[in-house]
Design a protein around this motif. Structure first.
Motif, PDB file in Angstrom:
ATOM      1  N   ASN A  68      14.770 -44.870  15.464  1.00  0.00           N
ATOM      2  CA  ASN A  68      14.294 -43.810  14.567  1.00  0.00           C
ATOM      3  C   ASN A  68      15.321 -42.679  14.480  1.00  0.00           C
ATOM      4  O   ASN A  68      15.014 -41.502  14.711  1.00  0.00           O
ATOM      5  CB  ASN A  68      12.943 -43.260  15.036  1.00  0.00           C
ATOM      6  N   LEU A  69      16.540 -43.036  14.126  1.00  0.00           N
ATOM      7  CA  LEU A  69      17.639 -42.082  14.060  1.00  0.00           C
ATOM      8  C   LEU A  69      17.602 -41.297  12.760  1.00  0.00           C
ATOM      9  O   LEU A  69      16.939 -41.684  11.797  1.00  0.00           O
ATOM     10  CB  LEU A  69      18.971 -42.824  14.202  1.00  0.00           C
ATOM     11  N   SER A  70      18.350 -40.217  12.716  1.00  0.00           N
ATOM     12  CA  SER A  70      18.349 -39.352  11.537  1.00  0.00           C
ATOM     13  C   SER A  70      18.959 -40.052  10.332  1.00  0.00           C
ATOM     14  O   SER A  70      19.788 -40.968  10.462  1.00  0.00           O
ATOM     15  CB  SER A  70      19.128 -38.071  11.825  1.00  0.00           C
ATOM     16  N   TRP A  71      18.574 -39.571   9.150  1.00  0.00           N
ATOM     17  CA  TRP A  71      19.133 -40.089   7.905  1.00  0.00           C
ATOM     18  C   TRP A  71      20.648 -39.934   7.902  1.00  0.00           C
ATOM     19  O   TRP A  71      21.372 -40.846   7.483  1.00  0.00           O
ATOM     20  CB  TRP A  71      18.528 -39.343   6.721  1.00  0.00           C
ATOM     21  N   ARG A 124      13.891 -38.170   9.827  1.00  0.00           N
ATOM     22  CA  ARG A 124      13.808 -39.547  10.319  1.00  0.00           C
ATOM     23  C   ARG A 124      12.808 -40.324   9.475  1.00  0.00           C
ATOM     24  O   ARG A 124      11.925 -39.735   8.855  1.00  0.00           O
ATOM     25  CB  ARG A 124      13.379 -39.553  11.790  1.00  0.00           C
ATOM     26  N   ILE A 128      18.253 -32.450  16.158  1.00  0.00           N
ATOM     27  CA  ILE A 128      18.073 -33.839  15.724  1.00  0.00           C
ATOM     28  C   ILE A 128      19.312 -34.699  15.987  1.00  0.00           C
ATOM     29  O   ILE A 128      19.202 -35.863  16.382  1.00  0.00           O
ATOM     30  CB  ILE A 128      17.661 -33.883  14.231  1.00  0.00           C
ATOM     31  N   THR A 148      17.920 -49.865  13.815  1.00  0.00           N
ATOM     32  CA  THR A 148      16.678 -49.613  13.087  1.00  0.00           C
ATOM     33  C   THR A 148      15.609 -50.679  13.318  1.00  0.00           C
ATOM     34  O   THR A 148      14.444 -50.466  12.952  1.00  0.00           O
ATOM     35  CB  THR A 148      16.935 -49.538  11.568  1.00  0.00           C
ATOM     36  N   ASP A 184      19.879 -37.914  18.509  1.00  0.00           N
ATOM     37  CA  ASP A 184      20.488 -39.169  18.048  1.00  0.00           C
ATOM     38  C   ASP A 184      21.531 -39.658  19.035  1.00  0.00           C
ATOM     39  O   ASP A 184      21.537 -40.833  19.434  1.00  0.00           O
ATOM     40  CB  ASP A 184      21.172 -38.955  16.688  1.00  0.00           C
ATOM     41  N   GLU A 226       7.913 -37.728  13.893  1.00  0.00           N
ATOM     42  CA  GLU A 226       7.723 -37.601  15.326  1.00  0.00           C
ATOM     43  C   GLU A 226       7.057 -36.267  15.634  1.00  0.00           C
ATOM     44  O   GLU A 226       7.355 -35.261  14.982  1.00  0.00           O
ATOM     45  CB  GLU A 226       9.068 -37.688  16.054  1.00  0.00           C
ATOM     46  N   HIS A 255      10.410 -42.284  10.511  1.00  0.00           N
ATOM     47  CA  HIS A 255       9.075 -42.163  11.102  1.00  0.00           C
ATOM     48  C   HIS A 255       8.907 -40.755  11.672  1.00  0.00           C
ATOM     49  O   HIS A 255       9.722 -40.312  12.488  1.00  0.00           O
ATOM     50  CB  HIS A 255       8.877 -43.205  12.208  1.00  0.00           C
ATOM     51  N   SER A 280      18.765 -31.408   7.927  1.00  0.00           N
ATOM     52  CA  SER A 280      18.694 -32.871   7.977  1.00  0.00           C
ATOM     53  C   SER A 280      17.557 -33.391   7.102  1.00  0.00           C
ATOM     54  O   SER A 280      16.509 -32.748   6.956  1.00  0.00           O
ATOM     55  CB  SER A 280      18.481 -33.341   9.414  1.00  0.00           C
ATOM     56  N   ARG A 282      19.955 -40.926  22.234  1.00  0.00           N
ATOM     57  CA  ARG A 282      19.264 -42.214  22.055  1.00  0.00           C
ATOM     58  C   ARG A 282      20.267 -43.371  22.041  1.00  0.00           C
ATOM     59  O   ARG A 282      19.980 -44.452  22.559  1.00  0.00           O
ATOM     60  CB  ARG A 282      18.449 -42.187  20.765  1.00  0.00           C
TER      61      ARG A 282
END
Length: 383
Positions: free
Chosen positions: A148-151, A17, A32, A135, A36, A21, A19, A14, A39
């Motif tokens: 702050n989810l994954s790309w 994110r 990850i 976001t 997601d 963590e 930001h 991946s 969340r």
């Protein structure tokens, strides 16, 4: 999870994110993409889908689908296809669960009304609003805005229908903060989430339409491929009342479409020589989807549903009322920001277009019931 194919999205690969963590095992051994998904499920925006229109505006019956149940059904279909193709089931599921979070109240009627109201301020798009919500607006964590989810999740939500050549203001803002490579094609997980959405609403909306009395079986039989399946079901169940067989028709149609997607996608992967996830993004075409024959059938089904159900006179009448609520709420909140809840007044920008977009954010997050109640309260007080 089944073993991943080389062209799947691997959690360890991946892009991370936005930001950083801190690494910690306190909250369980999840990767990850699993985080997601969780969340999204725990977000307020996801819970609000329980009272947002799927087909019927503020449905009276408890048996009709809403955005929440639709999203769960999309996720079930998406996981099935992802597993068969060796894709990442957790990322696929997360994309399916999140894909409608940006929808305003009252379905497409509400979206059209909000788009018209927001036109002077950059417009409104429910897909971009999904990313803006995840976001920016939904911020339960103390150390960063948004979830702050994954790309990979944000990328998939941004372009699950293909590359985005001309993003609107909301998607442009998200992309400026976290480059989503909008001109590339999306991951196969995102492509499967998109086709799973089509499969779910194409078939489940039929069930709801018949349950509501706006569709009947004879109308459906105008479609040859539906008629063929229906006749086969009647042969197998000659002593069962036709109404009880609608669920069987829905299940069989979904099964046929799912199998078609699996086989067609496998064929395109082989034909194009797809070796990894980067090959998918550079392929230049959508890989995950129907065969040409099934795509033609699905277009006919969609056209039928728009004519017979979505634009049914009863639906059109409800849409007029819903549009009026959204339009008048937007005017009311723009003209008197004191009507906004305190937490929304505290963050209100001073100038347009940001000020009106803030009002649009508030409206987009409303449920059908909340919008109806607020409209009744505001315009009763104004009378």
């Amino acid at each position: 999870m089944s073993q991943l194919a080389p062209y799947a999205s691997f959690p360890d690969h991946s892009r991370g994110r936005l930001h950083a963590e801190p690494k910690s095992d306190i909250r369980g051994p999840r990767d990850i993409f699993q985080r997601d998904r969780d969340r999204i499920i725990h977000s307020i925006a996801f819970r609000r889908l329980r009272h947002k229109t799927q087909v019927f505006i503020s449905p009276d019956g408890d048996h009709y689908r809403v955005r929440l149940t639709h999203s769960l059904e999309v996720a079930q279909i998406g996981r099935t296809i992802a597993r068969a193709l060796g894709l990442n089931e957790d990322l696929t599921e997360a994309l399916c669960l999140a894909h409608d979070i940006g929808h305003p109240p009252f379905g497409h009627a509400g979206e059209d009304a909000l788009e018209a109201a927001m036109k002077p301020f950059g417009g409104f798009d429910h897909n971009a609003q999904t990313l803006r919500t995840l976001t920016h607006l939904e911020s339960p964590y103390p150390s960063w805005p948004g979830l702050n989810l994954s790309w990979e999740l944000l990328e998939g939500l941004a372009k699950h229908n293909g590359p985005v050549a001309r993003p609107g203001w909301a998607l442009t803002e998200v992309d400026a903060g976290f480059d989503l490579r909008l001109t590339d094609w999306p991951s196969l997980e995102a492509q499967i989430a998109a086709i799973s959405d089509d499969i779910a609403y194409d078939n489940h909306d039929i069930d709801d339409g018949i349950r509501a009395g706006l569709l009947d079986i004879d109308q459906l039989l105008e479609l040859p491929f539906v008629a063929e399946r229906w006749e086969a079901i009647l042969v197998r169940h000659p002593d069962v009342r036709p109404r009880r067989l609608i669920g069987e028709l829905t299940r069989e149609q979904i099964g046929i479409m799912v199998n078609d997607v699996i086989e067609s996608t496998r064929g395109r992967i082989k034909e194009l020589g797809i070796k990894n996830a980067d090959d998918v993004r550079k392929a230049g075409v959508m890989i995950g989807g129907f065969s040409s024959e099934m795509a033609a059938r699905e277009r006919l089904l969609k056209a039928f549903m728009y004519e017979k159900l979505y634009h049914h006179p009863t639906q059109n009448e409800a849409a007029v009322g819903a549009s009026k609520i959204v339009r008048e709420l937007f005017v009311a909140y723009r003209n008197d920001v004191r009507l906004l809840p305190l937490e929304w007044r505290e963050n209100l920008p001073e100038h347009d277009p940001q000020r009106s977009r803030h009002v649009g954010d508030f409206l987009a997050g409303m449920t059908d019931h909340y919008a109806t109640d607020r409209h009744r309260e505001i315009y009763r007080d104004m009378a």
